[in-house]
Write a protein that holds these residues in place. Structure first.
Motif, PDB file in Angstrom:
ATOM      1  N   ASP A  40      45.082  28.452  21.685  1.00 17.27           N
ATOM      2  CA  ASP A  40      43.643  28.223  21.590  1.00 17.27           C
ATOM      3  C   ASP A  40      43.198  27.806  20.187  1.00 17.27           C
ATOM      4  OD1 ASP A  40      41.157  28.185  23.013  1.00 17.27           O
ATOM      5  OD2 ASP A  40      40.553  29.973  21.892  1.00 17.27           O
ATOM      6  N   SER A  41      44.159  27.680  19.248  1.00 15.94           N
ATOM      7  CA  SER A  41      43.824  27.206  17.906  1.00 15.94           C
ATOM      8  C   SER A  41      44.826  26.133  17.514  1.00 15.94           C
ATOM      9  CB  SER A  41      43.844  28.352  16.892  1.00 15.94           C
ATOM     10  OG  SER A  41      45.119  28.962  16.829  1.00 15.94           O
ATOM     11  N   LEU A  42      44.340  25.111  16.775  1.00 15.69           N
ATOM     12  CA  LEU A  42      45.181  23.949  16.510  1.00 15.69           C
ATOM     13  C   LEU A  42      44.827  23.338  15.163  1.00 15.69           C
ATOM     14  CD1 LEU A  42      46.178  21.103  18.883  1.00 15.69           C
ATOM     15  CD2 LEU A  42      44.830  20.515  16.852  1.00 15.69           C
ATOM     16  N   HIS A  55      38.379  14.855  20.672  1.00 12.47           N
ATOM     17  CA  HIS A  55      38.714  15.255  22.041  1.00 12.47           C
ATOM     18  C   HIS A  55      39.279  16.675  22.087  1.00 12.47           C
ATOM     19  CE1 HIS A  55      38.038  11.179  23.517  1.00 12.47           C
ATOM     20  NE2 HIS A  55      38.719  10.741  22.470  1.00 12.47           N
ATOM     21  N   LEU A  56      40.062  17.032  21.110  1.00 10.28           N
ATOM     22  CA  LEU A  56      40.684  18.362  21.093  1.00 10.28           C
ATOM     23  C   LEU A  56      39.656  19.474  20.902  1.00 10.28           C
ATOM     24  CD1 LEU A  56      43.759  17.401  18.928  1.00 10.28           C
ATOM     25  CD2 LEU A  56      43.886  18.306  21.261  1.00 10.28           C
ATOM     26  N   ALA A  57      38.555  19.163  20.207  1.00 13.26           N
ATOM     27  CA  ALA A  57      37.547  20.191  19.930  1.00 13.26           C
ATOM     28  C   ALA A  57      36.975  20.790  21.203  1.00 13.26           C
ATOM     29  CB  ALA A  57      36.429  19.597  19.074  1.00 13.26           C
ATOM     30  N   GLY A  58      36.961  20.039  22.288  1.00 17.18           N
ATOM     31  CA  GLY A  58      36.441  20.568  23.542  1.00 17.18           C
ATOM     32  C   GLY A  58      37.477  21.275  24.394  1.00 17.18           C
ATOM     33  N   PHE A  60      40.153  23.327  22.819  1.00 19.23           N
ATOM     34  CA  PHE A  60      40.658  24.500  22.108  1.00 19.23           C
ATOM     35  C   PHE A  60      39.479  25.251  21.504  1.00 19.23           C
ATOM     36  CE2 PHE A  60      44.345  21.873  22.410  1.00 19.23           C
ATOM     37  CZ  PHE A  60      45.440  22.743  22.414  1.00 19.23           C
ATOM     38  N   GLY A  61      39.630  26.558  21.373  1.00 25.71           N
ATOM     39  CA  GLY A  61      38.559  27.359  20.785  1.00 25.71           C
ATOM     40  C   GLY A  61      38.318  27.030  19.330  1.00 25.71           C
ATOM     41  N   GLU A  62      39.401  26.722  18.598  1.00 25.02           N
ATOM     42  CA  GLU A  62      39.306  26.396  17.181  1.00 25.02           C
ATOM     43  C   GLU A  62      40.226  25.208  16.878  1.00 25.02           C
ATOM     44  OE1 GLU A  62      39.137  30.116  14.470  1.00 25.02           O
ATOM     45  OE2 GLU A  62      40.436  30.643  16.156  1.00 25.02           O
ATOM     46  N   VAL A  63      39.687  24.190  16.229  1.00 29.95           N
ATOM     47  CA  VAL A  63      40.511  23.096  15.734  1.00 29.95           C
ATOM     48  C   VAL A  63      40.159  22.842  14.275  1.00 29.95           C
ATOM     49  CG1 VAL A  63      40.799  22.000  17.995  1.00 29.95           C
ATOM     50  CG2 VAL A  63      38.903  21.300  16.510  1.00 29.95           C
ATOM     51  N   GLU A  64      41.168  22.460  13.506  1.00 30.38           N
ATOM     52  CA  GLU A  64      40.979  22.099  12.105  1.00 30.38           C
ATOM     53  C   GLU A  64      41.829  20.862  11.816  1.00 30.38           C
ATOM     54  OE1 GLU A  64      41.696  25.360   9.412  1.00 30.38           O
ATOM     55  OE2 GLU A  64      40.362  26.727  10.519  1.00 30.38           O
ATOM     56  N   GLY A  65      41.510  20.179  10.721  1.00 28.51           N
ATOM     57  CA  GLY A  65      42.264  19.002  10.347  1.00 28.51           C
ATOM     58  C   GLY A  65      42.681  19.040   8.893  1.00 28.51           C
ATOM     59  N   LEU A  66      43.762  18.334   8.586  1.00 27.10           N
ATOM     60  CA  LEU A  66      44.242  18.161   7.219  1.00 27.10           C
ATOM     61  C   LEU A  66      44.472  16.677   6.998  1.00 27.10           C
ATOM     62  CD1 LEU A  66      45.587  19.819   4.661  1.00 27.10           C
ATOM     63  CD2 LEU A  66      47.713  18.975   5.680  1.00 27.10           C
ATOM     64  N   GLU A  67      43.973  16.144   5.891  1.00 27.16           N
ATOM     65  CA  GLU A  67      44.099  14.716   5.608  1.00 27.16           C
ATOM     66  C   GLU A  67      44.178  14.494   4.100  1.00 27.16           C
ATOM     67  OE1 GLU A  67      44.471  10.848   5.429  1.00 27.16           O
ATOM     68  OE2 GLU A  67      44.543  11.893   7.366  1.00 27.16           O
ATOM     69  N   LEU A  68      45.082  13.616   3.691  1.00 25.73           N
ATOM     70  CA  LEU A  68      45.253  13.321   2.266  1.00 25.73           C
ATOM     71  C   LEU A  68      44.193  12.363   1.746  1.00 25.73           C
ATOM     72  CD1 LEU A  68      46.946  13.551  -0.328  1.00 25.73           C
ATOM     73  CD2 LEU A  68      48.404  11.717   0.557  1.00 25.73           C
ATOM     74  N   SER A  69      43.848  11.331   2.515  1.00 27.78           N
ATOM     75  CA  SER A  69      42.918  10.310   2.052  1.00 27.78           C
ATOM     76  C   SER A  69      41.474  10.816   2.061  1.00 27.78           C
ATOM     77  CB  SER A  69      43.009   9.072   2.954  1.00 27.78           C
ATOM     78  OG  SER A  69      41.915   8.206   2.725  1.00 27.78           O
ATOM     79  N   PRO A  70      40.801  10.856   0.917  1.00 26.61           N
ATOM     80  CA  PRO A  70      39.400  11.307   0.908  1.00 26.61           C
ATOM     81  C   PRO A  70      38.484  10.378   1.692  1.00 26.61           C
ATOM     82  CG  PRO A  70      40.029  10.456  -1.255  1.00 26.61           C
ATOM     83  CD  PRO A  70      41.283  10.545  -0.445  1.00 26.61           C
ATOM     84  N   ASP A  71      38.814   9.090   1.749  1.00 30.82           N
ATOM     85  CA  ASP A  71      37.969   8.145   2.484  1.00 30.82           C
ATOM     86  C   ASP A  71      38.074   8.356   3.989  1.00 30.82           C
ATOM     87  OD1 ASP A  71      37.007   6.590   0.177  1.00 30.82           O
ATOM     88  OD2 ASP A  71      39.109   6.045  -0.036  1.00 30.82           O
ATOM     89  N   MET A  72      39.279   8.590   4.476  1.00 30.61           N
ATOM     90  CA  MET A  72      39.443   8.898   5.897  1.00 30.61           C
ATOM     91  C   MET A  72      38.772  10.227   6.232  1.00 30.61           C
ATOM     92  SD  MET A  72      41.301   6.344   7.171  1.00 30.61           S
ATOM     93  CE  MET A  72      42.529   6.702   8.428  1.00 30.61           C
ATOM     94  N   LEU A  73      38.924  11.193   5.329  1.00 33.11           N
ATOM     95  CA  LEU A  73      38.340  12.514   5.562  1.00 33.11           C
ATOM     96  C   LEU A  73      36.808  12.444   5.595  1.00 33.11           C
ATOM     97  CD1 LEU A  73      39.529  15.357   5.988  1.00 33.11           C
ATOM     98  CD2 LEU A  73      39.129  15.792   3.568  1.00 33.11           C
ATOM     99  N   ALA A 101      49.054  26.044  17.500  1.00 33.24           N
ATOM    100  CA  ALA A 101      49.689  24.727  17.586  1.00 33.24           C
ATOM    101  C   ALA A 101      49.386  23.921  16.333  1.00 33.24           C
ATOM    102  CB  ALA A 101      49.190  23.974  18.822  1.00 33.24           C
ATOM    103  N   VAL A 102      50.366  23.132  15.927  1.00 32.76           N
ATOM    104  CA  VAL A 102      50.204  22.163  14.840  1.00 32.76           C
ATOM    105  C   VAL A 102      50.657  20.815  15.380  1.00 32.76           C
ATOM    106  CG1 VAL A 102      50.969  21.437  12.549  1.00 32.76           C
ATOM    107  CG2 VAL A 102      50.560  23.864  13.008  1.00 32.76           C
ATOM    108  N   ILE A 103      49.861  19.778  15.141  1.00 33.71           N
ATOM    109  CA  ILE A 103      50.247  18.439  15.575  1.00 33.71           C
ATOM    110  C   ILE A 103      50.247  17.504  14.368  1.00 33.71           C
ATOM    111  CG2 ILE A 103      49.346  18.764  17.902  1.00 33.71           C
ATOM    112  CD1 ILE A 103      46.945  17.017  17.112  1.00 33.71           C
ATOM    113  N   SER A 104      51.079  16.475  14.423  1.00 35.01           N
ATOM    114  CA  SER A 104      51.088  15.427  13.404  1.00 35.01           C
ATOM    115  C   SER A 104      51.446  14.133  14.118  1.00 35.01           C
ATOM    116  CB  SER A 104      52.091  15.738  12.302  1.00 35.01           C
ATOM    117  OG  SER A 104      52.037  14.753  11.286  1.00 35.01           O
ATOM    118  N   LEU A 105      50.501  13.188  14.143  1.00 39.62           N
ATOM    119  CA  LEU A 105      50.619  12.030  15.026  1.00 39.62           C
ATOM    120  C   LEU A 105      50.642  10.712  14.264  1.00 39.62           C
ATOM    121  CD1 LEU A 105      48.049  13.290  17.684  1.00 39.62           C
ATOM    122  CD2 LEU A 105      50.539  13.601  17.686  1.00 39.62           C
ATOM    123  N   PHE A 106      50.816   9.647  15.018  1.00 44.53           N
ATOM    124  CA  PHE A 106      50.692   8.277  14.526  1.00 44.53           C
ATOM    125  C   PHE A 106      51.660   7.969  13.372  1.00 44.53           C
ATOM    126  CE2 PHE A 106      47.026   4.935  14.521  1.00 44.53           C
ATOM    127  CZ  PHE A 106      47.894   4.038  15.140  1.00 44.53           C
TER     128      PHE A 106
END
Length: 238
Positions: A40-42, A55-58, A60-73, A101-106
């Motif tokens: 339930d957390s990702l 899409h994942l936010a709906g 899972f109860g909790e989702v968070e993101g990590l991103e290196l690029s400040p512009d993408m973030l 769960a941890v995902i890393s895509l693309f």
């Protein structure tokens, strides 16, 4: 690093070139819940502009993101103002908590440029997982599948823009080097050009699997998903 001009057209470019964020999310959820039904957390590592997190936010109860690029973030923050988003490097990060769960895509994992860095990434994933948690990773192209000299070209017309994209990807030692040029036109600003250059390390399937086992995961490779690159699904020893 993904720059500000690209960040603003990123979702248009990939969605209109056929990337199905909703469909990929459904595949992810199926893989995760088949191994951890109560997940339930990702955390989405390399979340970009938040295309999957929307899409994942709906789901899972909790989702968070990590991103290196400040512009993408910055774009992801506009889309997901109520979601916790971290700026950080997947090779050395600490969000201060664990997830189901941890995902890393693309192909984000391809930005780990040495086998030592690759192992460090998966050890970082393991530290952020609860026992029995699941990691889903989309690899960059395997060495054996990479097409040296590949050229791609598209013209798309999203929301009053015309975007022409031409890319050339070549082998560069143990990595691939992708050069991408964009022409973006609109009625107000006319036509502007910018370019991006990306390096991804080329690994074999066995190198990915060994790095995951080194971090304490039991892993399997599911071919055919994620626009042909497939997905690794790894479970942390409970």
């Amino acid at each position: 690093m993904y720059g500000p001009e690209f960040a603003r057209v990123y979702d248009h470019v990939y969605t209109l070139r056929g990337k199905d964020y909703a469909g990929e999310t459904a595949d992810l959820v199926k893989l995760i819940r088949s191994r951890a039904p109560g997940a339930d957390s990702l955390l989405d590592v390399g979340c970009g502009t938040g295309g999957h997190l929307v899409h994942l936010a709906g789901l899972f109860g909790e989702v968070e993101g990590l991103e290196l690029s400040p512009d993408m973030l910055a774009v992801a923050t506009e889309r997901l103002p109520d979601t916790v988003l971290h700026q950080g490097d997947m090779r050395a990060f600490d969000t201060g908590r664990r997830y189901d769960a941890v995902i890393s895509l693309f192909g984000t994992i391809g930005h780990a440029y040495t086998e030592q860095e690759l192992r460090a990434v998966f050890h970082g994933f393991a530290r952020h997982l609860r026992p029995g948690g699941v990691v889903v990773t989309e690899p960059w192209w395997f060495v054996e599948d990479f097409i040296d000299g590949y050229i791609s070209a598209d013209v798309i017309e999203p929301d009053g823009l015309t975007v022409a994209r031409v890319s050339h990807t070549r082998r560069d030692g143990d990595s691939s080097r992708m050069e991408v040029h964009y022409l973006v036109s609109d009625a107000e600003r006319g036509t502007r050009h910018f370019s991006e250059s990306y390096r991804h390390r080329l690994y074999t399937r066995e190198q990915y699997e060994e790095a995951q086992r080194d971090a304490g995961f039991a892993t399997e490779y599911v071919p055919g998903l994620a626009q042909g690159r497939g997905l690794f699904v790894a479970v942390r020893d409970a």
